[in-house]
Design an enzyme around this catalytic site. Structure first.
Site, mmCIF file in Angstrom:
data_model
loop_
_atom_site.group_PDB
_atom_site.id
_atom_site.type_symbol
_atom_site.label_atom_id
_atom_site.label_comp_id
_atom_site.label_asym_id
_atom_site.label_seq_id
_atom_site.Cartn_x
_atom_site.Cartn_y
_atom_site.Cartn_z
ATOM 1 N N GLY A 15 0.843 -1.209 0.000
ATOM 2 C CA GLY A 15 0.000 0.000 0.000
ATOM 3 C C GLY A 15 0.872 1.252 0.000
ATOM 4 N NE ARG A 76 -0.942 -5.098 -0.602
ATOM 5 C CZ ARG A 76 -1.838 -4.118 -0.455
ATOM 6 N NH1 ARG A 76 -2.810 -3.971 -1.312
ATOM 7 N NH2 ARG A 76 -1.760 -3.305 0.578
ATOM 8 C CG ASP A 107 4.494 -7.014 7.839
ATOM 9 O OD1 ASP A 107 3.754 -6.310 7.111
ATOM 10 O OD2 ASP A 107 4.077 -8.015 8.436
ATOM 11 C CB THR A 130 2.717 0.856 6.319
ATOM 12 O OG1 THR A 130 1.374 0.664 6.801
ATOM 13 C CG2 THR A 130 3.669 0.588 7.470
ATOM 14 C CG ASP A 132 -2.282 0.211 8.326
ATOM 15 O OD1 ASP A 132 -2.994 1.213 8.134
ATOM 16 O OD2 ASP A 132 -2.486 -0.888 7.772
ATOM 17 C CG ASP A 134 0.982 -2.458 10.520
ATOM 18 O OD1 ASP A 134 1.808 -1.864 9.806
ATOM 19 O OD2 ASP A 134 0.127 -3.222 10.066
ATOM 20 N NE ARG A 176 -5.039 -5.632 5.273
ATOM 21 C CZ ARG A 176 -4.758 -5.460 3.986
ATOM 22 N NH1 ARG A 176 -5.699 -5.613 3.084
ATOM 23 N NH2 ARG A 176 -3.550 -5.131 3.606
HETATM 24 O O1 F6P Z 1 -1.676 0.435 3.595
HETATM 25 C C1 F6P Z 1 -2.336 -0.173 4.659
HETATM 26 C C2 F6P Z 1 -3.782 -0.230 4.359
HETATM 27 O O2 F6P Z 1 -4.216 1.079 4.068
HETATM 28 C C3 F6P Z 1 -4.668 -0.842 5.416
HETATM 29 O O3 F6P Z 1 -4.979 0.008 6.470
HETATM 30 C C4 F6P Z 1 -5.835 -1.246 4.584
HETATM 31 O O4 F6P Z 1 -6.570 -2.270 5.160
HETATM 32 C C5 F6P Z 1 -5.199 -1.714 3.310
HETATM 33 O O5 F6P Z 1 -4.003 -1.000 3.193
HETATM 34 C C6 F6P Z 1 -6.045 -1.535 2.096
HETATM 35 O O6 F6P Z 1 -5.352 -2.022 1.005
HETATM 36 P P1 F6P Z 1 -5.919 -1.947 -0.487
HETATM 37 O O7 F6P Z 1 -5.867 -0.517 -0.892
HETATM 38 O O8 F6P Z 1 -5.018 -2.795 -1.271
HETATM 39 O O9 F6P Z 1 -7.320 -2.434 -0.437
#
Ligand code: F6P
Length: 328
Positions: A15, A76, A107, A130, A132, A134, A176
């Protein structure tokens, strides 16, 4: 093992997060300063597999420090999970003589980099990017500060309309697997309750306290829910239960979503991205390999990539008491 690097690649993966561009800029310019050739790898590991690799000059990163997203794009990459994909990636690096890699991501991206490096002996340095926050081993990740400030700005706006109508809002923020955005933005906006994946949602108590507030005509309430809240599955589900138990309450749901991932990075994110990007290149030059750059107590730390794990919020009871007492 100390290996002299001469040509390095930089990529963003997973992300995106605001500040990734500032990190790319720092890597490119520090590399060039030290006489290295720097290559931008497009769309994360996909660009390595599919040979989408471009030479970067100092000017390639002009005018990007203030921009959200990532000029290298991100993805990804499924192929990179397979040995065959990683081998293809290695061959594409090798034919350009790329002998060091900077990977900006979370990670999962770090684990991919570690596996790749073990197999093909290309030193990799990770930069934690990120929203998040995390990742264990660093106090900050690139993008969190911007994301949390975006959430705060949005929640403040919601409070205005909640106040005008005497409404209860259940607001879902990103995260998430971790509740950092919810916890920080919830405290900063005076939310009545904050629901995060790391803590069991005590809906009985929430409803009880809302009922008590209803009696004394405190009808404006904000509940901030992390996307990864496990017991109910998100803001809409929490709101449904409240509506059912307290039919007199006017309940609305607002899901902030990807708005939190975009936008111009804050000064703080630009600073940590610049510092981390600079140290990533110096690390490669000094012969460090397979670590990610973290900041702990304002000092740079180098943590082995294979120790990069998702960090869960250790719930400070003090913080939860503050939420409760300040929102009465
Ligand atoms: O980058 C982290 C995050 O924003 C999470 O908080 C979220 O659940 C996820 O990515 C969403 O990913 P995507 O945009 O691939 O749906």
């Amino acid at each position: 093992m100390k290996q002299k690097v001469t040509r390095i690649g930089v990529l963003s993966s997973g992300g995106d997060s605001p500040g990734m561009n500032a990190a790319i800029r720092a890597v490119v310019r520090t590399g060039i300063y030290h006489g290295l050739e720097v290559f931008g790898i497009m769309r994360g590991f996909s660009g390595m597999v599919e040979d989408e690799i471009v030479k970067m000059e100092s000017r390639s990163v002009a005018n990007i420090i203030q921009r959200g997203g990532t000029i290298l794009k991100t993805a990804r990459c499924k192929e990179f999970f397979e040995y065959e994909g990683r081998k293809k990636a290695y061959e594409n690096l090798k034919k350009r003589g790329i002998d060091g890699l900077v990977v900006i991501g979370g990670d999962g991206s770090f684990r991919g980099a570690q596996t790749f490096s073990n197999e093909f002996d290309i030193p990799c340095i990770g930069l934690p990017g990120t929203i998040d926050k995390d990742i264990a081993g660093t106090d900050f990740t690139i993008g969190f500060d911007t994301a949390v400030n975006t959430a705060v700005e949005a929640i403040d706006k919601i409070r205005d309309t909640a106040d005008a109508h005497d409404r209860l809002f259940v607001i879902e923020v990103m995260g998430r697997d971790a509740g950092y955005i919810a916890l920080h933005s919830g405290i900063a906006t005076g939310a009545e309750n904050i629901l995060i994946p790391e803590k069991k949602t005590d809906i009985i108590n929430i409803v009880k306290s809302l009922a008590e507030k209803e009696k004394r005509k405190k009808l404006v309430n904000l509940i901030v829910v992390a996307e990864g809240e496990e017991d109910f599955g998100g803001a809409q589900e929490v709101a449904n239960v409240i509506k059912e138990k307290l039919p007199n309450q006017e309940v609305r749901v607002c899901i902030l979503g990807h708005i939190q991932r975009g936008g111009s990075p804050t000064c703080f994110d630009r600073l940590i991205a610049s510092r981390m990007g600079f140290h990533a290149v110096e690390s490669l030059i000094e012969g460090r390999h397979n670590v990610f750059v973290g900041i702990v107590n304002n000092k740079m730390h180098y943590i082995p990539l294979n120790e990069a794990v998702k960090k869960k919020q250790r719930i400070s009871e003090e913080w939860m008491r503050i939420v409760k007492i300040l929102s009465t």
